[in-house]
Scaffold this active site. Structure first.
Site, short mmCIF file in Angstrom:
data_model
loop_
_atom_site.label_atom_id
_atom_site.label_comp_id
_atom_site.label_asym_id
_atom_site.label_seq_id
_atom_site.Cartn_x
_atom_site.Cartn_y
_atom_site.Cartn_z
N GLU A 33 3.16 2.69 -13.28
CA GLU A 33 2.54 1.69 -12.41
C GLU A 33 2.60 0.32 -13.08
OE1 GLU A 33 0.49 -0.86 -10.10
OE2 GLU A 33 1.32 1.06 -9.46
N GLN A 34 3.01 -0.71 -12.31
CA GLN A 34 3.18 -2.03 -12.91
C GLN A 34 1.88 -2.72 -13.27
OE1 GLN A 34 5.12 -4.79 -10.28
NE2 GLN A 34 3.76 -4.35 -8.56
N ARG A 108 -9.56 1.48 0.20
CA ARG A 108 -8.32 1.94 -0.45
C ARG A 108 -8.55 2.26 -1.93
NH1 ARG A 108 -2.92 1.48 0.95
NH2 ARG A 108 -3.59 0.43 2.86
N TYR A 214 -14.29 -1.59 11.04
CA TYR A 214 -14.96 -0.31 10.82
C TYR A 214 -15.65 -0.33 9.46
CZ TYR A 214 -10.33 0.39 8.63
OH TYR A 214 -9.17 0.25 7.90
N ASP A 292 5.81 3.69 1.83
CA ASP A 292 6.34 2.42 2.34
C ASP A 292 7.73 2.09 1.80
OD1 ASP A 292 4.11 1.98 3.85
OD2 ASP A 292 3.20 0.50 2.52
#
Length: 395
Positions: A33-34, A108, A214, A292
């Site tokens: 992970e960067q 998230r 929401y 993605d």
């Protein structure tokens, strides 16, 4: 043999999910992970039953107790000018009855943290920005911005819409201008109007715009995302921002109750929705894509994260099934996933036009159709799907 050299590039939801499902299947992996640390990047998302049932199997839903919000109402469409409810779905009971799981909303960062807890200690390497992938007959070499490198028998590109790994499997195709941009923000619940505090996913739809809100973070905050004409704005970045005045101006003339909600955001994020045609393939030799990086889609069906999680589950099963033939396993993974993700890319793309119709006969026909529709049932092909029910042919 796969051995211990599966490299996952990208430590977002899809990459972490890949590592978690691979671990469950007995396949060891390392996530590169960067970012220097996993921080609260992004905002809220919807976890529909097709994602929830998979997350439950790796213990993630147990870890989200108190943070994920079970929705009582979903796909509540409201008219832009006066808030008239055009359609709404009972999610408190019907969703469980139909699909065996509730629908949740979650920040998230909370979801990423929960999935990370299902990844073996030492499997996550931070501060590793991949700059290139060199592919050989049955292996690959990853190079990183810090000057280090790593060999892998399998590389999984989970590095998002600006994927570096994608260049190793397909020719680059520049995105096209969609004409739509998004504003996003989080409003503390004590600063939000009462209508936004319910356990409901609400969509206000109107001419050239729509707005969704929401609760997240156990109900402590309200996630807000809105879509508007982009003009000449073309920045596609989670870190780009706008002013509160710009956000508010886009919804001038809308139901005045939305003003209080928008003002609660402070400094909103802003990004352009760039359009990308579905890939014809996303695997080549020992390299494949996920999430993605493989199939970026507009967020209008709230399935981006869910499809990454589905990818992870299918990928892990394919690799576990064929440990001595990883390239064959990756081709099977792609063949099992590409039809479904392409369909979701296409329906998500079409939804922008439907949501943004101007006042007039076509909009009135849409509203009448919404009043008679049951999207919870109509979208059963999305929610009833179980990625682990897919039959995986033997190599």
């Amino acid at each position: 043999m796969i051995g211990s050299r599966v490299a996952v590039v990208g430590g977002g939801i899809g990459g972490l999910a890949a590592a978690a499902f691979l671990h469950r299947g007995g396949v060891r992996s390392v996530v590169f992970e960067q970012a220097a640390e996993l921080t609260e990047v992004g905002a809220g998302l919807v976890l529909a039953p097709n994602a929830v049932r998979l997350l439950r199997r790796i213990g993630v839903m147990d870890r989200l107790v108190g943070r994920a919000v079970p929705l009582d109402v979903g796909w509540e469409f409201r008219r832009w000018e006066d808030g008239q409810v055009l359609s709404a779905e009972d999610l408190a009971e019907s969703c469980q009855q139909l699909y065996g799981e509730r629908t949740y909303t979650v920040h998230r960062a909370d979801l990423a943290q929960a999935i990370a807890s299902a990844v073996p200690p030492g499997s996550l390497r931070l501060g590793k920005r991949c700059t290139s992938v060199e592919v050989f007959a049955d292996a690959a070499l990853l190079s990183f911005a810090d000057g280090t490198s790593a060999e892998a028998d399998v590389v999984v590109g989970a590095d998002g819409v600006h994927s570096t790994v994608r260049g190793a499997v397909t020719e680059p195709v520049p995105p096209t201008y969609s004409g739509v941009c998004a504003f996003r923000g989080i409003v503390p619940t004590d600063r939000a109007p009462g209508f936004a505090r319910r356990r409901a996913q609400t969509l206000w739809i109107g001419p050239a715009h729509h707005l969704v809100h929401y609760p997240i973070s156990g109900g402590a905050a309200i996630n807000l995302v809105a879509f508007a004409p982009a003009g000449d704005y073309a920045v596609e970045s989670w870190s780009a921002t706008a002013s509160g005045a710009e956000f508010l101006a886009e919804f001038t003339g809308w139901d005045p109750r939305l003003r209080e909600l928008i003002l609660g955001v402070g400094t909103p994020g802003r990004w352009a929705l760039l359009d990308r045609a579905p890939l014809r393939g996303w695997s080549a030799g020992p390299v494949t894509l996920l999430g993605d990086a493989a199939h970026p889609m507009f967020p209008f069906f709230a399935q981006g994260a869910a499809q990454s999680i589905e990818d992870a589950a299918v990928l892990a099963r394919c690799l576990a099934r064929a440990p001595s033939s990883p390239a064959d396993a990756l081709r099977r993974y792609e063949s099992l996933r590409i039809g479904r993700t392409t369909r979701l890319q296409e329906v998500s793309h079409a939804r922008a036009h439907v949501n943004h119709l101007p006042d007039g006969p076509e909009q009135e026909a849409r509203d009448a159709a919404l009043a008679q529709a049951d999207p919870l049932v109509a979208n059963g092909w999305i929610y009833a799907y179980d990625a682990e029910d897919e039959e995986i042919p033997s190599v």
